[in-house]
Design a protein around this motif. Structure first.
Motif, PDB file in Angstrom:
ATOM      1  N   ASN A 401     -25.636 -28.989  55.711  1.00  0.00           N
ATOM      2  CA  ASN A 401     -24.472 -28.073  55.729  1.00  0.00           C
ATOM      3  C   ASN A 401     -24.802 -26.791  54.965  1.00  0.00           C
ATOM      4  O   ASN A 401     -24.500 -25.692  55.416  1.00  0.00           O
ATOM      5  CB  ASN A 401     -23.261 -28.746  55.065  1.00  0.00           C
ATOM      6  CG  ASN A 401     -22.790 -29.957  55.843  1.00  0.00           C
ATOM      7  OD1 ASN A 401     -22.146 -29.831  56.876  1.00  0.00           O
ATOM      8  ND2 ASN A 401     -23.168 -31.147  55.386  1.00  0.00           N
ATOM      9  N   THR A 402     -25.448 -26.955  53.835  1.00  0.00           N
ATOM     10  CA  THR A 402     -25.772 -25.788  52.985  1.00  0.00           C
ATOM     11  C   THR A 402     -26.658 -24.810  53.734  1.00  0.00           C
ATOM     12  O   THR A 402     -26.622 -23.611  53.519  1.00  0.00           O
ATOM     13  CB  THR A 402     -26.475 -26.264  51.695  1.00  0.00           C
ATOM     14  OG1 THR A 402     -25.605 -27.169  51.023  1.00  0.00           O
ATOM     15  CG2 THR A 402     -26.806 -25.117  50.761  1.00  0.00           C
ATOM     16  N   VAL A 426     -37.735 -28.565  57.454  1.00  0.00           N
ATOM     17  CA  VAL A 426     -38.277 -29.425  56.385  1.00  0.00           C
ATOM     18  C   VAL A 426     -37.535 -29.185  55.084  1.00  0.00           C
ATOM     19  O   VAL A 426     -37.264 -28.048  54.698  1.00  0.00           O
ATOM     20  CB  VAL A 426     -39.792 -29.133  56.204  1.00  0.00           C
ATOM     21  CG1 VAL A 426     -40.037 -27.715  55.717  1.00  0.00           C
ATOM     22  CG2 VAL A 426     -40.407 -30.109  55.234  1.00  0.00           C
ATOM     23  N   MET A 427     -37.203 -30.273  54.394  1.00  0.00           N
ATOM     24  CA  MET A 427     -36.613 -30.170  53.052  1.00  0.00           C
ATOM     25  C   MET A 427     -37.737 -30.089  52.024  1.00  0.00           C
ATOM     26  O   MET A 427     -38.797 -30.693  52.189  1.00  0.00           O
ATOM     27  CB  MET A 427     -35.744 -31.394  52.750  1.00  0.00           C
ATOM     28  CG  MET A 427     -34.474 -31.462  53.576  1.00  0.00           C
ATOM     29  SD  MET A 427     -33.448 -30.015  53.429  1.00  0.00           S
ATOM     30  CE  MET A 427     -33.592 -29.340  55.086  1.00  0.00           C
ATOM     31  N   SER A 452     -29.392 -32.508  47.764  1.00  0.00           N
ATOM     32  CA  SER A 452     -30.527 -33.347  48.165  1.00  0.00           C
ATOM     33  C   SER A 452     -31.780 -32.494  48.337  1.00  0.00           C
ATOM     34  O   SER A 452     -32.838 -32.797  47.798  1.00  0.00           O
ATOM     35  CB  SER A 452     -30.231 -34.056  49.490  1.00  0.00           C
ATOM     36  OG  SER A 452     -31.431 -34.562  50.038  1.00  0.00           O
ATOM     37  N   GLY A 480     -24.166 -35.495  47.528  1.00  0.00           N
ATOM     38  CA  GLY A 480     -24.887 -36.331  48.485  1.00  0.00           C
ATOM     39  C   GLY A 480     -25.557 -35.587  49.606  1.00  0.00           C
ATOM     40  O   GLY A 480     -25.586 -34.370  49.661  1.00  0.00           O
ATOM     41  N   ILE A 481     -26.171 -36.392  50.469  1.00  0.00           N
ATOM     42  CA  ILE A 481     -26.867 -35.881  51.649  1.00  0.00           C
ATOM     43  C   ILE A 481     -25.816 -35.725  52.739  1.00  0.00           C
ATOM     44  O   ILE A 481     -25.210 -36.702  53.163  1.00  0.00           O
ATOM     45  CB  ILE A 481     -27.965 -36.879  52.091  1.00  0.00           C
ATOM     46  CG1 ILE A 481     -28.976 -37.046  50.960  1.00  0.00           C
ATOM     47  CG2 ILE A 481     -28.633 -36.427  53.362  1.00  0.00           C
ATOM     48  CD1 ILE A 481     -30.109 -37.998  51.264  1.00  0.00           C
ATOM     49  N   TYR A 482     -25.515 -34.506  53.117  1.00  0.00           N
ATOM     50  CA  TYR A 482     -24.492 -34.148  54.100  1.00  0.00           C
ATOM     51  C   TYR A 482     -23.082 -34.221  53.501  1.00  0.00           C
ATOM     52  O   TYR A 482     -22.245 -33.363  53.753  1.00  0.00           O
ATOM     53  CB  TYR A 482     -24.521 -35.035  55.344  1.00  0.00           C
ATOM     54  CG  TYR A 482     -25.895 -35.270  55.917  1.00  0.00           C
ATOM     55  CD1 TYR A 482     -26.319 -36.550  56.256  1.00  0.00           C
ATOM     56  CD2 TYR A 482     -26.786 -34.225  56.126  1.00  0.00           C
ATOM     57  CE1 TYR A 482     -27.580 -36.781  56.790  1.00  0.00           C
ATOM     58  CE2 TYR A 482     -28.058 -34.452  56.662  1.00  0.00           C
ATOM     59  CZ  TYR A 482     -28.444 -35.731  56.992  1.00  0.00           C
ATOM     60  OH  TYR A 482     -29.682 -35.975  57.522  1.00  0.00           O
TER      61      TYR A 482
HETATM   62  C1  TPW Z   1     -39.050 -33.787  54.022  1.00  0.00           C
HETATM   63  C2  TPW Z   1     -37.715 -34.108  54.642  1.00  0.00           C
HETATM   64  N1  TPW Z   1     -37.099 -35.272  54.360  1.00  0.00           N
HETATM   65  C3  TPW Z   1     -35.898 -35.572  54.899  1.00  0.00           C
HETATM   66  C4  TPW Z   1     -35.286 -34.728  55.809  1.00  0.00           C
HETATM   67  C5  TPW Z   1     -33.961 -35.053  56.429  1.00  0.00           C
HETATM   68  C6  TPW Z   1     -32.887 -34.177  55.862  1.00  0.00           C
HETATM   69  C7  TPW Z   1     -32.377 -33.095  56.519  1.00  0.00           C
HETATM   70  S1  TPW Z   1     -31.251 -32.251  55.616  1.00  0.00           S
HETATM   71  C8  TPW Z   1     -31.422 -33.274  54.292  1.00  0.00           C
HETATM   72  C9  TPW Z   1     -30.657 -33.031  53.024  1.00  0.00           C
HETATM   73  C10 TPW Z   1     -29.176 -32.756  53.293  1.00  0.00           C
HETATM   74  O1  TPW Z   1     -28.480 -32.875  52.091  1.00  0.00           O
HETATM   75  P1  TPW Z   1     -28.244 -31.618  51.163  1.00  0.00           P
HETATM   76  O2  TPW Z   1     -27.514 -32.101  49.971  1.00  0.00           O
HETATM   77  O3  TPW Z   1     -29.513 -30.906  50.924  1.00  0.00           O
HETATM   78  O4  TPW Z   1     -27.339 -30.684  52.048  1.00  0.00           O
HETATM   79  P2  TPW Z   1     -25.758 -30.808  52.366  1.00  0.00           P
HETATM   80  O5  TPW Z   1     -25.656 -31.083  53.835  1.00  0.00           O
HETATM   81  O6  TPW Z   1     -25.180 -29.505  51.993  1.00  0.00           O
HETATM   82  O7  TPW Z   1     -25.237 -31.935  51.539  1.00  0.00           O
HETATM   83  C11 TPW Z   1     -32.342 -34.302  54.555  1.00  0.00           C
HETATM   84  C12 TPW Z   1     -32.697 -35.371  53.578  1.00  0.00           C
HETATM   85  C13 TPW Z   1     -35.964 -33.503  56.081  1.00  0.00           C
HETATM   86  N2  TPW Z   1     -35.417 -32.597  56.950  1.00  0.00           N
HETATM   87  N3  TPW Z   1     -37.151 -33.210  55.490  1.00  0.00           N
END
Ligand code: TPW
Ligand code: MG
Length: 568
Positions: A401-402, A426-427, A452, A480-482
């Motif tokens: 989302n971010t 890629v994260m 995340s 959290g994640i998402y």
């Molecule tokens: C190396 C790698 N491992 C896992 C993933 C899969 C993933 C895509 S987006 C994401 C994090 C989403 O949570 P975040 O807190 O950052 O954002 P928000 O939606 O605002 O809550 C992950 C783990 C990817 N894309 N690359």
């Protein structure tokens, strides 16, 4: 003349440093350790800036984005085996995104590796790197260092840029040779990225297709941003009057607020355009492979400008392929268009503009909400204003989302100012990109991170403090994640996608002497970011976001496989 015993000697250490300096390398990003710790010290003593990280993946990402920003290969230096492997993700990501970088890793001795006799950190690194990068070389003799560095530089930046692996076995560093002969063995690369001029008939064919368009669209990819042909690219849009889309990292090539920007009318223009000219943009998953409902039912003609001939017809037929470097291609198109090229049909431009204005007006109220805890739009509304007021700041962005919401909300005004997850989504690119952006440009950096996403490279906040970099990290902390609301139906452990509730990432930055702020509403967020931008001090702002505010996987949830089997 001095006898053989007095003749001055040089060695691998010095030849590598001399070769890099001869070719304009000013910075190395790496993590010390056997067998390259002394090499790093000597490079620093020789005037190369050596930036030490806490994990090789972040050093590699820094080198990759340094390459994207400067068009000179970024250099990442790692130890053998595990350090090399940590750098590989960044090398593969650089190659996927066409960023020029060279991963230089120390390695085990061939004679031991090839007999699998169990060397320290034994691994056949060259063989492992080859499939993941654009080119890979190993050097066994000091006299070959000059040509090897030259080959690596040329491979990284010529044609379609990418990642190159350079394998240096430990014994090479200490190998000596006659200093004069050593100096003579060095190669200063001439014209490392030669212009690739498009064929005149390809330009003519493309212009003929464009001239016949009733609803033309130009799509700029990050290849167009990389080209640094900004004035010609702007001229192409303004001479043709054709509406344009900018892929995520191409945003700011022209301001997102430009009259012909169709960013806020993306779905309309993809569906209704009859001629689409792709410039440094690949028809991959990010553009739904050029087919399906995103692109509507009406037949479309694709013109494609790309330096890689094999990119043509990758997904759909390209009726006018233009192969060459983007700068040469765009200037040839402009020349072919001359001064009285007919502007794009005004009815089409009007439709696009009306749709854009309608969508912008729809989103506007959401950006004004001042509620606490914040939702994504409230927080992004504050950051949107700050980037508008500080257009030369560099925005680093990752998350789900971010990422997806920031891309649409935060307008960019200058080229190569938005650095994000790119082709792979890629994260973990956040801190590496932020560090290199600050070091290579000297500009203030605003890193807008999902909580995340930040976790993948967060330890580098110490690196940011150690070099006192003007980096302001804003973590969208939705626990959290998402989202932060999932529950483990079986009870016991937390759900797989949630984090410690009420966490305070800002305390991490304070631990290393940086500024930490907890922001619970857009005004607090705005004040903290402006203070960071004014002070230039390393800052981390923990932006408290409503854990229920997000959606799974942001905008790409459709890519998730679904189970149709309902367990009894
Ligand atoms: C190396 C790698 N491992 C896992 C993933 C899969 C993933 C895509 S987006 C994401 C994090 C989403 O949570 P975040 O807190 O950052 O954002 P928000 O939606 O605002 O809550 C992950 C783990 C990817 N894309 N690359
Ligand atoms: Mg999150």
């Amino acid at each position: 003349a001095a006898g053989a015993e007095e003749r001055e000697l040089t060695d691998g250490f010095h030849l590598i440093i001399d070769a890099l300096k001869l070719n304009g390398v000013e910075t190395i990003y790496g993590v010390p350790g056997i067998p390259i710790t002394d090499f790093g010290r000597m490079a620093q003593a020789a005037g190369i800036r050596v930036i030490s990280f806490r994990h090789e993946q972040n050093a590699g990402n820094a080198a990759a984005i340094a390459g994207y920003l400067t068009k000179k290969p970024g250099i990442c230096l790692t130890v053998s085996a595990p350090g090399f492997l940590n750098g590989l993700t960044a090398l593969a990501n650089a190659t996927t995104n066409c960023f020029p970088m060279i991963l230089i890793s120390g390695s085990s001795e061939r004679e031991i590796v090839d007999l699998q006799q169990g060397d320290y950190e034994e691994m056949d690194q060259l063989a492992i790197a080859k499939p993941l990068c654009k080119a890979a070389f190993r050097v066994l003799h000091a006299a070959d260092i000059g040509i090897a560095v030259a080959r690596a530089i040329r491979a990284a930046v010529s044609g379609r840029p990418g990642g190159v692996y350079l394998d240096l076995p430990a014994k090479l560093f200490g190998q000596t040779m006659d200093a004069e002969k050593g100096a003579a063995s060095l190669v200063k690369v001439i014209d490392a990225a030669p212009a690739m001029i498009p064929a005149p008939d390809a330009i003519k064919r493309a212009l003929d297709v464009l001239k016949g368009a009733k609803r033309p669209l130009i799509i700029f990819g990050k290849g167009a941003a990389y080209a640094q042909a900004d004035d010609d690219i702007r001229a192409l849009v303004e001479t043709s009057g054709i509406p344009f889309l900018q892929m995520s990292m191409a945003k700011g090539l022209l301001p997102d607020t430009h009259a012909l920007s169709a960013g806020a009318a993306r779905s309309t223009v993809l569906k209704d355009a009859d001629v689409v000219m792709l410039i440094g943009a690949r028809l991959n998953w990010l553009l739904s492979h050029g087919k399906g409902k995103t692109w509507g039912d009406a037949p479309k003609k694709f013109i494609q400008i790309d330096i890689e001939p094999k990119e043509m017809d990758s997904n759909v037929e390209i009726v006018a392929p233009v192969v060459g470097d983007i700068g040469s291609c765009v200037s040839a198109l402009l020349q072919g268009m001359g001064s009285n090229w007919p502007k794009a049909p005004s009815d089409w431009v009007g439709v696009v503009s009306a749709k854009k204005d309608e969508n912008i007006a729809k989103m506007a109220p959401r950006l004004m909400n001042n509620k606490s805890p914040m939702d994504f739009h409230g927080a992004l509304g504050a950051l949107r204003t700050i980037i508008k007021e500080r257009p030369d700041a560099i925005l680093v962005n990752e998350g789900a989302n971010t990422l997806d919401l920031a891309r649409g909300v935060i307008d960019m005004y200058q080229p190569r100012k938005r650095l994000d997850v790119g082709t792979w989504g890629v994260m973990g690119i956040g801190m590496g990109y932020a560090i290199a952006a600050a070091i290579e440009t000297g500009k203030p950096v605003l890193a807008v991170e999902g909580d995340s996403a930040f976790g993948f490279s967060g330890m580098e906040v110490e690196t940011i403090c150690r070099y006192n970099l003007p980096v302001c990290i804003v973590i969208f902390n939705n626990n959290g994640i998402y989202r932060g609301t999932d529950v483990n139906p079986a009870g016991g452990d937390p759900a797989t996608t949630v984090f410690v509730p009420g966490s305070r990432y800002d305390k991490m930055m304070e631990a290393f002497g940086g500024v930490g702020v907890n922001a619970t509403n857009p005004d607090e967020l705005s004040r903290a970011v402006n203070a960071a931008m004014d002070s230039g001090k390393p800052t981390l702002i923990n932006a408290v976001i409503d854990p229920a505010a997000g959606t799974e996987s942001g905008r790409i949830g459709n890519l998730n496989p679904q189970s149709v089997v309902k367990k009894k």
